[in-house]
Design a protein around this motif. Structure first.
Motif, mmCIF file in Angstrom:
data_model
loop_
_atom_site.group_PDB
_atom_site.id
_atom_site.type_symbol
_atom_site.label_atom_id
_atom_site.label_comp_id
_atom_site.label_asym_id
_atom_site.label_seq_id
_atom_site.Cartn_x
_atom_site.Cartn_y
_atom_site.Cartn_z
ATOM 1 N N GLU A 237 0.841 -1.188 0.000
ATOM 2 C CA GLU A 237 0.000 0.000 0.000
ATOM 3 C C GLU A 237 0.881 1.244 0.000
ATOM 4 O O GLU A 237 1.851 1.338 0.759
ATOM 5 N N CYS A 238 0.532 2.195 -0.866
ATOM 6 C CA CYS A 238 1.320 3.431 -0.984
ATOM 7 C C CYS A 238 0.401 4.642 -0.803
ATOM 8 O O CYS A 238 -0.735 4.660 -1.280
ATOM 9 N N ASP A 239 0.923 5.652 -0.135
ATOM 10 C CA ASP A 239 0.212 6.917 0.026
ATOM 11 C C ASP A 239 0.576 7.809 -1.157
ATOM 12 O O ASP A 239 1.724 8.261 -1.291
ATOM 13 N N VAL A 240 -0.386 8.073 -2.028
ATOM 14 C CA VAL A 240 -0.106 8.842 -3.245
ATOM 15 C C VAL A 240 -0.705 10.245 -3.179
ATOM 16 O O VAL A 240 -0.888 10.893 -4.207
ATOM 17 N N THR A 241 -0.999 10.702 -1.966
ATOM 18 C CA THR A 241 -1.595 12.035 -1.818
ATOM 19 C C THR A 241 -0.684 13.105 -2.408
ATOM 20 O O THR A 241 -1.109 13.937 -3.216
ATOM 21 N N ALA A 242 0.584 13.085 -2.009
ATOM 22 C CA ALA A 242 1.530 14.095 -2.514
ATOM 23 C C ALA A 242 1.769 13.929 -4.005
ATOM 24 O O ALA A 242 1.941 14.922 -4.733
ATOM 25 N N LEU A 243 1.784 12.700 -4.480
ATOM 26 C CA LEU A 243 1.990 12.446 -5.910
ATOM 27 C C LEU A 243 0.840 13.012 -6.726
ATOM 28 O O LEU A 243 1.048 13.610 -7.791
ATOM 29 N N GLU A 244 -0.374 12.856 -6.226
ATOM 30 C CA GLU A 244 -1.542 13.399 -6.928
ATOM 31 C C GLU A 244 -1.510 14.925 -6.920
ATOM 32 O O GLU A 244 -1.915 15.561 -7.904
ATOM 33 N N GLU A 245 -1.013 15.522 -5.838
ATOM 34 C CA GLU A 245 -0.897 16.977 -5.797
ATOM 35 C C GLU A 245 0.140 17.456 -6.816
ATOM 36 O O GLU A 245 -0.071 18.463 -7.516
ATOM 37 N N LEU A 246 1.250 16.721 -6.911
ATOM 38 C CA LEU A 246 2.271 17.072 -7.903
ATOM 39 C C LEU A 246 1.704 16.949 -9.313
ATOM 40 O O LEU A 246 1.944 17.819 -10.170
ATOM 41 N N ARG A 247 0.985 15.887 -9.555
ATOM 42 C CA ARG A 247 0.396 15.676 -10.889
ATOM 43 C C ARG A 247 -0.552 16.824 -11.247
ATOM 44 O O ARG A 247 -0.540 17.328 -12.387
ATOM 45 N N ASP A 249 -0.461 19.889 -10.084
ATOM 46 C CA ASP A 249 0.335 21.098 -10.321
ATOM 47 C C ASP A 249 0.975 21.075 -11.709
ATOM 48 O O ASP A 249 0.995 22.084 -12.420
ATOM 49 N N LEU A 250 1.520 19.926 -12.095
ATOM 50 C CA LEU A 250 2.155 19.818 -13.411
ATOM 51 C C LEU A 250 1.134 19.994 -14.532
ATOM 52 O O LEU A 250 1.411 20.643 -15.551
ATOM 53 N N LYS A 259 -1.835 15.780 -21.180
ATOM 54 C CA LYS A 259 -2.230 15.705 -19.771
ATOM 55 C C LYS A 259 -1.586 14.495 -19.116
ATOM 56 O O LYS A 259 -1.577 13.395 -19.665
ATOM 57 N N LEU A 260 -1.050 14.703 -17.929
ATOM 58 C CA LEU A 260 -0.402 13.612 -17.202
ATOM 59 C C LEU A 260 -1.438 12.785 -16.449
ATOM 60 O O LEU A 260 -2.270 13.331 -15.721
ATOM 61 N N THR A 261 -1.366 11.485 -16.625
ATOM 62 C CA THR A 261 -2.103 10.554 -15.782
ATOM 63 C C THR A 261 -1.126 10.027 -14.727
ATOM 64 O O THR A 261 0.032 10.442 -14.670
ATOM 65 N N MET A 262 -1.572 9.106 -13.910
ATOM 66 C CA MET A 262 -0.689 8.514 -12.919
ATOM 67 C C MET A 262 0.390 7.648 -13.564
ATOM 68 O O MET A 262 1.496 7.494 -13.035
ATOM 69 N N LEU A 263 0.099 7.088 -14.749
ATOM 70 C CA LEU A 263 0.986 6.103 -15.358
ATOM 71 C C LEU A 263 2.397 6.627 -15.648
ATOM 72 O O LEU A 263 3.386 5.961 -15.321
ATOM 73 N N PRO A 264 2.568 7.807 -16.276
ATOM 74 C CA PRO A 264 3.943 8.284 -16.522
ATOM 75 C C PRO A 264 4.746 8.446 -15.239
ATOM 76 O O PRO A 264 5.964 8.184 -15.215
ATOM 77 N N LEU A 265 4.112 8.880 -14.151
ATOM 78 C CA LEU A 265 4.803 9.047 -12.885
ATOM 79 C C LEU A 265 5.249 7.698 -12.330
ATOM 80 O O LEU A 265 6.364 7.560 -11.812
#
Length: 439
Positions: A237-247, A249-250, A259-265
Motif C-alpha cells: 500500500e502506498c500513500d499517493v496524496t503528494a503524488l496526486e498533488e504534484l500531478r 500542479d504539473l 495531460k499527465l495521468t498517474m501512469l507516466p509518474l
C-alpha cells in the motif's frame, strides 16, 4: 482448364505457420487476379493474401482457426489454359512469387496493418434476417406500413424476445416506420410494468464462439505463462496524496503538453529503481537456462482493445521525461486500439505494467508476460482516514489517497525479498515525489 495450387506464401523471416482468421472466398467462387482471398495471422499481425491468378476456387485448406504451414497448400484455383494448350501455371507461379516478395518482410506486413475489406452494412433492422428473409421483409416494409396482429414487422430476435416475455407483438406500438424494435418492447414493458410485464432482464441465447486470431494467441500465451512460470505476487500500500498533488500542479502548467495521468509518474519511478534490481528487468529462456538482464527498460503497457489484450512497448522508457512518456502512452494505446500498431511496437518488452485505472480493484495478481520475469499492477486509488504526523511530535487523523501496487514475479528468477525491496523502492519515490524529478 488446369489446376493451380496456391501455397501459403512466406510472410516473414522466422514465421513457420499462419492461422486462418477469415476466408473471403469459398469453393465455387470465381476470383480475379489480386482479389482478396483470406486473412491470416502470424503472431499479432493480420495479413491479407490476394490471388495471384484468375479462375475458380475448387479447394480451400482448412477452416477458420486452422493453422497452415508456410509452403503448404492454401487453396486450389482452376485456371484457363492458353491457346497453345499450355496451362497458365507458369504465369501463376510467377505471380505467386511476386506475392511472396511483397510479403517477405513480416515486419513490413506488420508495420502496415491491412485494412479490413470494405463491407457495406445492411440497415440494423435487417441484420438478423437471412438474405431471403431480409429481401422479403424489405419489400413488405416499402410497399405498406399497414400492420395487423398477425402480420407485424419485426426481426427474428425481436420476435423471439417477445415470445420469451409472453408479449403479443400486435399490442406493441412501433415508434417509427411500422417495424417493432427492441426499444419498442422496452417501452411496452415500462408502460405495462404494473400488469406483470416488468422483468429483471432478458435471458440471452446460448452461443458457441470459436477461439481464433488474437484471442487464440492470448489464450495460448496465458496458458503457457501459468503452466511454465511459478508465479508469486507481492502487494504493498502506498500513500499517493503528494503524488496526486504534484500531478495536478504539473497539469495546471502543462501548456500544449499532453495531460499527465498517474501512469507516466509510476513509469518514471520504476525506471529509477530498476538499476538496483536488474533481475526484475529481464527475460528468462527456460529451454536454454539463460537469464538476459537488460540495461534499457522497454516497458510493455497492457492495453485492452476490441480484439483483446495487446501489449505495445515504450522503448527506452528510462530515457524519456514525463511529458514524452505521456505522449507515447497515448500514441501506443491509440495504435493498439485502432489495429495500426506495428510488430516492432508489439514486441521486445523487458518488463510490463498493467493498469485498469479506476477499475483496478483493491489488489491484483497479474499474469507475467512470458518470457519476462515480472509484471507490475497499480490498483485503484481510494481515500481513507490515516494517522499522520501533526508536525509537533504527535499524530492526527487526515484523509489520504492510497493505492496498492501489485507485482507478480517468476520465482525461478526473482526472490521474494528482491521483489519486496523493488516495490519498497517505488513506494519511497511516489510518497516523496520530488525525488522523481531529480536526475
Amino acid at each position: 482448364m488446369a489446376k493451380f495450387i496456391f501455397k501459403m506464401p512466406d510472410v516473414g523471416e522466422g514465421v513457420a505457420e499462419a492461422e486462418v482468421v477469415e476466408w473471403h472466398v469459398k469453393v465455387g467462387d470465381r476470383v480475379e487476379e489480386d482479389q482478396h482471398l483470406v486473412d491470416v495471422m502470424t503472431d499479432k499481425a493480420t495479413i491479407d493474401i490476394e490471388s495471384p491468378v484468375a479462375g475458380t476456387v475448387v479447394e480451400v485448406a482448412g477452416e477458420v482457426g486452422d493453422v497452415i504451414a508456410i509452403g503448404s497448400m492454401l487453396l486450389v484455383i482452376e485456371v484457363a489454359q492458353e491457346e497453345g494448350g499450355e496451362a497458365s501455371e507458369e504465369q501463376a507461379e510467377a505471380a505467386a512469387e511476386q506475392i511472396e516478395d511483397d510479403m517477405s518482410d513480416a515486419e513490413g506486413a506488420d508495420d502496415k496493418e491491412p485494412e479490413p475489406a470494405t463491407v457495406l452494412p445492411e440497415p440494423a433492422e435487417w441484420s438478423s434476417f437471412t438474405p431471403a428473409e431480409a429481401e422479403q421483409e424489405k419489400g413488405r416494409a416499402s410497399t405498406s406500413s399497414a400492420r395487423t396482429d398477425h402480420k407485424v414487422l419485426a426481426s427474428p430476435a425481436v420476435r423471439q424476445r417477445a415470445r420469451d416475455l409472453g408479449i403479443d407483438l400486435g399490442e406493441v406500438k412501433p415508434a417509427e416506420d411500422g417495424r417493432v424494435r427492441h426499444g419498442d418492447l422496452d417501452a411496452f414493458l415500462a408502460y405495462n410494468a404494473g400488469s406483470g410485464f416488468g422483468t429483471a432482464g432478458k435471458a440471452r441465447g446460448d452461443e458457441t464462439i470459436k477461439v481464433i486470431g488474437l484471442r487464440k494467441r492470448i489464450a495460448q500465451n496465458m496458458a503457457a505463462a501459468k503452466r511454465h512460470i511459478p508465479h508469486f505476487t507481492y502487494v504493498e500500500e502506498c500513500d499517493v496524496t503528494a503524488l496526486e498533488e504534484l500531478r495536478a500542479d504539473l497539469n495546471s502548467a502543462r501548456g500544449d503538453k499532453p495531460k499527465l495521468t498517474m501512469l507516466p509518474l509510476l513509469i518514471r519511478a520504476i525506471c529509477k529503481v530498476v538499476p538496483d534490481y536488474p533481475m526484475i528487468n529481464a527475460r528468462y529462456d527456460d529451454e536454454a537456462g539463460v537469464v538476459k538482464r537488460y540495461g534499457s527498460v522497454h516497458l510493455g503497457m497492457a492495453a485492452q482493445t476490441d480484439a483483446g489484450l495487446m501489449v505495445p512497448v515504450i522503448r527506452d522508457a528510462q530515457s524519456r521525461n514525463l511529458w514524452q512518456l505521456a505522449r507515447e502512452i497515448v500514441r501506443l494505446a491509440e495504435a493498439a486500439r485502432s489495429g495500426k500498431a506495428t510488430s516492432e511496437e508489439l514486441s521486445g518488452s523487458t518488463l510490463t505494467i498493467t493498469s485498469l485505472g479506476p477499475l483496478g480493484g483493491v489488489a491484483t495478481t497479474p499474469v507475467i508476460n512470458r518470457p519476462e520475469v515480472a509484471i507490475i499492477g497499480p490498483n485503484r486509488i481510494v481515500e481513507r482516514p490515516m494517522f499522520v504526523s501533526d508536525g509537533m511530535g504527535g499524530e492526527r487523523i487526515a484523509k489520504r489517497k492510497l493505492m496498492n501496487i501489485s507485482i507478480s514475479c517468476d520465482h525461478r528468477v526473482v526472490d521474494g525479498h528482491n521483489a519486496a525491496s523493488f516495490v519498497q523502492g517505488i513506494k519511497r519515490l511516489i510518497e516523496t515525489p520530488a525525488l522523481l524529478l531529480v536526475d
